[in-house]
Design a protein around this motif. Structure first.
Motif, short mmCIF file in Angstrom:
data_model
loop_
_atom_site.label_atom_id
_atom_site.label_comp_id
_atom_site.label_asym_id
_atom_site.label_seq_id
_atom_site.Cartn_x
_atom_site.Cartn_y
_atom_site.Cartn_z
N ASP A 144 79.35 123.02 163.53
CA ASP A 144 79.63 121.61 163.36
C ASP A 144 79.67 120.87 164.70
N PHE A 145 80.18 121.54 165.73
CA PHE A 145 80.26 120.93 167.05
C PHE A 145 78.85 120.70 167.62
N LEU A 146 77.99 121.69 167.48
CA LEU A 146 76.61 121.53 167.95
C LEU A 146 75.90 120.40 167.19
N THR A 147 76.17 120.30 165.89
CA THR A 147 75.56 119.24 165.09
C THR A 147 76.07 117.87 165.51
N LEU A 148 77.37 117.77 165.74
CA LEU A 148 77.94 116.49 166.19
C LEU A 148 77.38 116.09 167.55
N GLN A 149 77.25 117.04 168.46
CA GLN A 149 76.64 116.72 169.76
C GLN A 149 75.24 116.15 169.58
N GLN A 150 74.48 116.73 168.67
CA GLN A 150 73.12 116.24 168.43
C GLN A 150 73.14 114.82 167.88
N LEU A 151 74.05 114.53 166.96
CA LEU A 151 74.15 113.19 166.39
C LEU A 151 74.54 112.17 167.46
N LEU A 152 75.47 112.55 168.33
CA LEU A 152 75.89 111.63 169.39
C LEU A 152 74.76 111.37 170.37
N ALA A 153 74.03 112.42 170.73
CA ALA A 153 72.92 112.27 171.68
C ALA A 153 71.85 111.35 171.11
N ALA A 154 71.68 111.37 169.78
CA ALA A 154 70.67 110.53 169.14
C ALA A 154 71.18 109.12 168.85
N GLY A 155 72.46 108.86 169.13
CA GLY A 155 73.02 107.54 168.90
C GLY A 155 73.22 107.20 167.44
N GLU A 156 73.32 108.21 166.57
CA GLU A 156 73.39 107.96 165.13
C GLU A 156 74.68 107.26 164.70
N LEU A 157 75.75 107.43 165.48
CA LEU A 157 77.03 106.83 165.11
C LEU A 157 77.27 105.50 165.82
N GLY A 158 76.43 105.14 166.76
CA GLY A 158 76.70 103.97 167.59
C GLY A 158 77.78 104.31 168.60
N ASP A 159 78.61 103.34 168.93
CA ASP A 159 79.72 103.58 169.86
C ASP A 159 80.87 104.23 169.12
N VAL A 160 81.24 105.42 169.53
CA VAL A 160 82.32 106.13 168.85
C VAL A 160 83.66 105.47 169.19
N GLN A 161 84.45 105.28 168.15
CA GLN A 161 85.77 104.67 168.32
C GLN A 161 86.89 105.68 168.11
N ARG A 162 86.75 106.55 167.12
CA ARG A 162 87.79 107.54 166.86
C ARG A 162 87.18 108.88 166.46
N PHE A 163 87.75 109.92 167.02
CA PHE A 163 87.33 111.29 166.73
C PHE A 163 88.52 112.03 166.12
N GLU A 164 88.36 112.49 164.89
CA GLU A 164 89.40 113.28 164.24
C GLU A 164 88.91 114.72 164.11
N SER A 165 89.74 115.64 164.55
CA SER A 165 89.39 117.06 164.52
C SER A 165 90.58 117.84 163.98
N ARG A 166 90.32 118.65 162.98
CA ARG A 166 91.38 119.43 162.36
C ARG A 166 91.03 120.92 162.39
#
Length: 385
Positions: A144-166
């Motif tokens: 999941d971490f590798l996938t999230l890194q890929q999404l962030l690098a591609a700008g899919e979320l725009g500007d991240v405001q909050r990150f929740e991790s459990r």
């Protein structure tokens, strides 16, 4: 020397010889199998005085040698190329110090130390001796971490405001042992255990922390150390991370919920690699290593919920714990930076120390500016708020 402890021009030599200190959970489930699966490494020696653990190790690694104490390694340091420390937390600093003074590169299971100052001292010793010092933060290679890194690098979320991790579990009965000890010298409790993972991931994704608030509770009858912990980080770039580590969660929340100006990403379920290793599966022989079924993929979208079928399923990248030791091998052979540095570990310990103080005193703790200059990777522009 190359800054790692291995002489230049050794690429064609025999595999690097590894001594593993400790064969409990970390040593037997994670380190030994991953070392054995890494091309260019060979598990030479295991340090344990426990006869049952020796028998267990000998079953899988019949050619391995055994010694009862780390001190027995230093007298034959010239026969070894790397020390991996997977013993209880309170032993990490003294054993790593002895190994570095013996001229041996070191990998230490997280947390590197009990304090950031101890981590910096170890980093300085390694630098002075020209030796590799790295920390096993395997959760950087979770699927999941590798996938999230890929999404962030591609700008899919725009500007991240909050990150929740459990990182939540349901373990209503304490298991005991040093990991759950209330003795501060043991460096037990979830803040330094699972907290080491969620804090490291947050810093890698969103950069240095400037402010920390935390709550750490002892919920279970008979428990001594924190078993239900929350950490809130304000990053220098404005992103806020809300991190949960708990053994008392009867209903598990999403592993990740990441909210941006363009979309959000929600992912349930843990990376499958730990469970596979516990079951005796091995990456060298499992062609589907780190993969998960489509039913567990996360969802990307805006204004809807994946629980009601909303959002777009995002294929989860395979998890890749073997990449850590492959990168360590490259660092030893070529003199490149290790995959996780001691300075990065110190930055995470700054946050953990601040969290411990915050929870104890009920205050928000500022991270000194000079402490935020250490070595967490800078996130992509679009991931920065």
């Amino acid at each position: 020397m190359t800054g790692t402890g291995i002489a230049p021009g050794t690429e064609s030599r025999a595999p690097l010889r590894v001594a593993l200190v400790g064969y409990g959970l970390a040593g037997s489930v994670f380190h030994a199998p991953l070392i054995a699966a890494t091309e260019g490494l060979t598990l030479d020696t295991i340090v344990t005085s426990n006869d049952e653990r020796r028998d267990q190790a000998r079953t899988e690694f019949p050619d391995v040698r055994f010694v009862a104490s780390p001190d027995e390694l230093w007298t034959r340091a010239d026969e070894l190329d790397l020390i991996v420390i997977a013993s209880p937390n309170k032993t990490h600093v003294p054993i790593a110090t002895a190994a570095l003074k013996a001229g041996l590169p070191v990998v230490v299971d997280k947390p590197l130390a009990g304090t950031a100052s101890e981590a910096h001292e170890l980093a300085a010793l390694a630098k002075d001796r020209g030796l590799l010092l790295s920390v096993f933060q395997n959760r950087r290679w979770d699927n999941d971490f590798l996938t999230l890194q890929q999404l962030l690098a591609a700008g899919e979320l725009g500007d991240v405001q909050r990150f929740e991790s459990r990182f939540e579990r349901w373990r209503p009965q304490p298991k005991g042992g040093w990991r759950e000890s209330g003795d501060p010298t043991e460096i037990g409790g979830l803040l330094y255990d699972l907290g080491s993972h969620v804090v490291d991931q947050a810093l890698v994704l969103f950069g240095p922390a400037v402010r920390v608030y935390a709550e750490a509770d002892v919920r279970r009858p008979g428990a001594e150390a924190d078993d239900d912990t929350f950490i809130a980080i304000t990053h220098a770039n404005g992103v806020r991370s809300h991190l949960y580590a708990s053994a008392t969660t009867a209903q598990l929340g999403p592993r990740f919920r990441v909210l941006g100006s363009r979309a959000g990403y929600v992912k349930y379920g843990l990376d499958p690699q730990e469970a596979a290793l516990r079951e005796g599966k091995r990456p060298a022989v499992d062609e589907s290593w780190g993969e998960e079924p489509e039913s567990l993929w996360g969802h990307l979208g805006a204004g809807d919920s994946p629980l009601t079928g909303g959002g777009t399923p995002v294929p989860t990248l395979p998890g890749d714990y073997p990449a850590y030791y492959a990168a360590v091998t490259t660092a030893l052979r070529e003199g490149s930076a290790p995959p996780v540095t001691a300075e990065q570990a110190a930055a995470a310990l700054d946050v953990l120390e601040a969290a411990r103080r915050s929870a104890s005193e009920g205050v928000t703790v500022e991270i000194p500016t000079e402490n935020t200059q250490s070595a967490q990777s800078t996130p992509s522009t679009e991931a920065s708020a």
